[in-house]
Enzyme design. Structure first.
Site, PDB file in Angstrom:
ATOM      1  N   LYS A  84       0.829  -1.221   0.000  1.00 50.08           N
ATOM      2  CA  LYS A  84       0.000   0.000   0.000  1.00 50.08           C
ATOM      3  C   LYS A  84       0.858   1.264   0.000  1.00 50.08           C
ATOM      4  O   LYS A  84       0.629   2.173  -0.786  1.00 50.08           O
ATOM      5  CB  LYS A  84      -0.914   0.040   1.234  1.00 50.08           C
ATOM      6  CG  LYS A  84      -1.912  -1.071   1.316  1.00 50.08           C
ATOM      7  CD  LYS A  84      -2.900  -0.822   2.449  1.00 50.08           C
ATOM      8  CE  LYS A  84      -2.280  -0.826   3.828  1.00 50.08           C
ATOM      9  NZ  LYS A  84      -1.824  -2.145   4.291  1.00 50.08           N
ATOM     10  N   ARG A 108      -9.786   1.854   8.830  1.00 49.53           N
ATOM     11  CA  ARG A 108      -9.372   0.484   9.101  1.00 49.53           C
ATOM     12  C   ARG A 108     -10.509  -0.320   9.707  1.00 49.53           C
ATOM     13  O   ARG A 108     -10.392  -1.513   9.889  1.00 49.53           O
ATOM     14  CB  ARG A 108      -8.228   0.527  10.112  1.00 49.53           C
ATOM     15  CG  ARG A 108      -7.020  -0.309   9.744  1.00 49.53           C
ATOM     16  CD  ARG A 108      -5.981  -0.066  10.812  1.00 49.53           C
ATOM     17  NE  ARG A 108      -4.763  -0.784  10.640  1.00 49.53           N
ATOM     18  CZ  ARG A 108      -3.695  -0.321  10.009  1.00 49.53           C
ATOM     19  NH1 ARG A 108      -3.729   0.847   9.425  1.00 49.53           N
ATOM     20  NH2 ARG A 108      -2.599  -1.031   9.966  1.00 49.53           N
ATOM     21  N   ARG A 133      11.170  -6.365   5.784  1.00 48.35           N
ATOM     22  CA  ARG A 133      10.872  -4.925   5.793  1.00 48.35           C
ATOM     23  C   ARG A 133      11.754  -4.204   6.815  1.00 48.35           C
ATOM     24  O   ARG A 133      11.970  -4.690   7.914  1.00 48.35           O
ATOM     25  CB  ARG A 133       9.396  -4.750   6.152  1.00 48.35           C
ATOM     26  CG  ARG A 133       8.902  -3.349   6.006  1.00 48.35           C
ATOM     27  CD  ARG A 133       7.458  -3.319   5.637  1.00 48.35           C
ATOM     28  NE  ARG A 133       6.575  -3.614   6.767  1.00 48.35           N
ATOM     29  CZ  ARG A 133       5.253  -3.463   6.685  1.00 48.35           C
ATOM     30  NH1 ARG A 133       4.690  -3.066   5.562  1.00 48.35           N
ATOM     31  NH2 ARG A 133       4.504  -3.741   7.732  1.00 48.35           N
ATOM     32  N   ARG A 135      10.484  -2.645  12.212  1.00 49.95           N
ATOM     33  CA  ARG A 135       9.417  -2.011  12.986  1.00 49.95           C
ATOM     34  C   ARG A 135       9.034  -2.945  14.124  1.00 49.95           C
ATOM     35  O   ARG A 135       8.915  -4.146  13.920  1.00 49.95           O
ATOM     36  CB  ARG A 135       8.195  -1.799  12.085  1.00 49.95           C
ATOM     37  CG  ARG A 135       8.209  -0.502  11.347  1.00 49.95           C
ATOM     38  CD  ARG A 135       7.182  -0.464  10.243  1.00 49.95           C
ATOM     39  NE  ARG A 135       5.819  -0.824  10.626  1.00 49.95           N
ATOM     40  CZ  ARG A 135       4.769  -0.718   9.797  1.00 49.95           C
ATOM     41  NH1 ARG A 135       4.936  -0.256   8.567  1.00 49.95           N
ATOM     42  NH2 ARG A 135       3.571  -1.067  10.179  1.00 49.95           N
ATOM     43  N   ARG A 185      -2.154  -8.201  13.842  1.00 51.98           N
ATOM     44  CA  ARG A 185      -2.567  -7.219  12.843  1.00 51.98           C
ATOM     45  C   ARG A 185      -3.274  -7.885  11.657  1.00 51.98           C
ATOM     46  O   ARG A 185      -4.238  -7.345  11.123  1.00 51.98           O
ATOM     47  CB  ARG A 185      -1.345  -6.416  12.369  1.00 51.98           C
ATOM     48  CG  ARG A 185      -0.861  -5.433  13.440  1.00 51.98           C
ATOM     49  CD  ARG A 185       0.558  -4.998  13.201  1.00 51.98           C
ATOM     50  NE  ARG A 185       0.684  -4.174  12.031  1.00 51.98           N
ATOM     51  CZ  ARG A 185       1.730  -4.191  11.221  1.00 51.98           C
ATOM     52  NH1 ARG A 185       2.744  -5.000  11.450  1.00 51.98           N
ATOM     53  NH2 ARG A 185       1.776  -3.403  10.187  1.00 51.98           N
TER      54      ARG A 185
HETATM   55  P1  AMP Z   1       0.401   0.699   9.283  1.00 56.75           P
HETATM   56  O1  AMP Z   1       1.666   1.422   8.984  1.00 56.75           O
HETATM   57  O2  AMP Z   1      -0.767   1.158   8.432  1.00 56.75           O
HETATM   58  O3  AMP Z   1       0.558  -0.797   9.280  1.00 56.75           O
HETATM   59  O4  AMP Z   1      -0.016   1.110  10.786  1.00 56.75           O
HETATM   60  C1  AMP Z   1       0.814   0.818  11.898  1.00 56.75           C
HETATM   61  C2  AMP Z   1       0.003   0.793  13.181  1.00 56.75           C
HETATM   62  O5  AMP Z   1      -0.590   2.088  13.439  1.00 56.75           O
HETATM   63  C3  AMP Z   1      -1.175  -0.174  13.193  1.00 56.75           C
HETATM   64  O6  AMP Z   1      -0.806  -1.491  13.495  1.00 56.75           O
HETATM   65  C4  AMP Z   1      -2.061   0.448  14.275  1.00 56.75           C
HETATM   66  O7  AMP Z   1      -1.557   0.174  15.565  1.00 56.75           O
HETATM   67  C5  AMP Z   1      -1.894   1.926  14.034  1.00 56.75           C
HETATM   68  N1  AMP Z   1      -2.900   2.458  13.077  1.00 56.75           N
HETATM   69  C6  AMP Z   1      -2.665   2.884  11.796  1.00 56.75           C
HETATM   70  N2  AMP Z   1      -3.791   3.293  11.211  1.00 56.75           N
HETATM   71  C7  AMP Z   1      -4.787   3.120  12.123  1.00 56.75           C
HETATM   72  C8  AMP Z   1      -6.194   3.340  12.121  1.00 56.75           C
HETATM   73  N3  AMP Z   1      -6.820   3.793  11.032  1.00 56.75           N
HETATM   74  N4  AMP Z   1      -6.900   3.061  13.267  1.00 56.75           N
HETATM   75  C9  AMP Z   1      -6.289   2.599  14.344  1.00 56.75           C
HETATM   76  N5  AMP Z   1      -4.959   2.334  14.433  1.00 56.75           N
HETATM   77  C10 AMP Z   1      -4.214   2.601  13.334  1.00 56.75           C
END
Ligand code: AMP
Length: 205
Positions: A13, A86, A120, A153, A164
């Protein structure tokens, strides 16, 4: 153009959203990047965010909406949103304020995502993302942009990844049905260039 990009962890993404943003001249708004930036700042809010995201849990809707909405207001001309919404409640919140025009769905099997996540890396200081195999830095373990150290990460550790992915299937997948007529399905189980070509073709239709 107001676009969403959704898909499971490591479906590409962020990489594809960057390409789309450059091509359409719109900002790439990534909720995960916003949260990680706040975490790196070391603020009180950043510490609270770290305690949630490092375990692979979702932050409260009000907090993420506050961050996202601030950026949406600054870009009435359009954007590509990555990582938000999400959950169905977040989608309904967005629809009330800024309904998206199209929703790109990047599809990859869980096993592929898990294999990609293992490679990653992210810059400790600026947050730029890499992959040891598919998107390597010029010098091993060192960020091309600022020379920072490349690390994994915390939420890419196996326990957090499992959590996740389960959340994706349970909480995010219902968005596919919610946005049904706006959804553009893209096979994400290909190389970066091939996926990008498919996206360009589908967006111009
Ligand atoms: P990502 O980089 O999109 O995988 O996001 C990393 C982390 O940020 C996720 O595992 C969540 O803990 C938090 N996060 C990101 N976007 C959201 C969202 N829309 N709602 C809630 N938590 C979020």
């Amino acid at each position: 153009m107001k676009l969403l990009i959704i898909g499971p962890q490591a479906s590409g993404k962020g990489t594809q959203a960057d390409l789309i943003a450059k091509r359409l001249n719109i900002p790439h708004l990534s909720s995960g990047d916003m949260l990680r930036e706040e975490k790196r700042s070391g603020s009180e809010l950043g510490k609270k965010i770290a305690s949630i995201i490092d375990k692979g849990e979702l932050v409260p809707d009000e907090l993420i909406w506050h961050m996202i909405n601030h950026h949406l207001k600054q870009h009435p001309e359009g954007w590509i949103l990555d990582g938000f919404p999400r959950r169905l409640d977040q989608a309904k919140l967005l629809d009330r304020h800024e309904p998206p025009e199209k929703v790109l769905l990047l599809e990859v099997p869980d096993a592929v995502g898990i294999e990609r996540i293992a490679g990653r890396r992210i810059c400790e200081t600026c947050g730029k993302d890499y992959h040891i195999k598919y998107k390597p830095s010029k010098e091993d373990g060192v960020c091309d942009a600022d020379g920072g150290r490349l690390i994994q990460r915390t939420d890419d550790y196996p326990e957090a990844v499992a959590k996740r992915l389960a959340d994706y299937h349970k909480q995010t997948e219902p968005l596919i049905h919610h946005y049904e007529r706006k959804v553009v399905r893209i096979d994400g189980n290909k190389g970066i260039e091939e996926v990008w070509k498919d996206i360009q073709r589908r967006l111009s239709n």
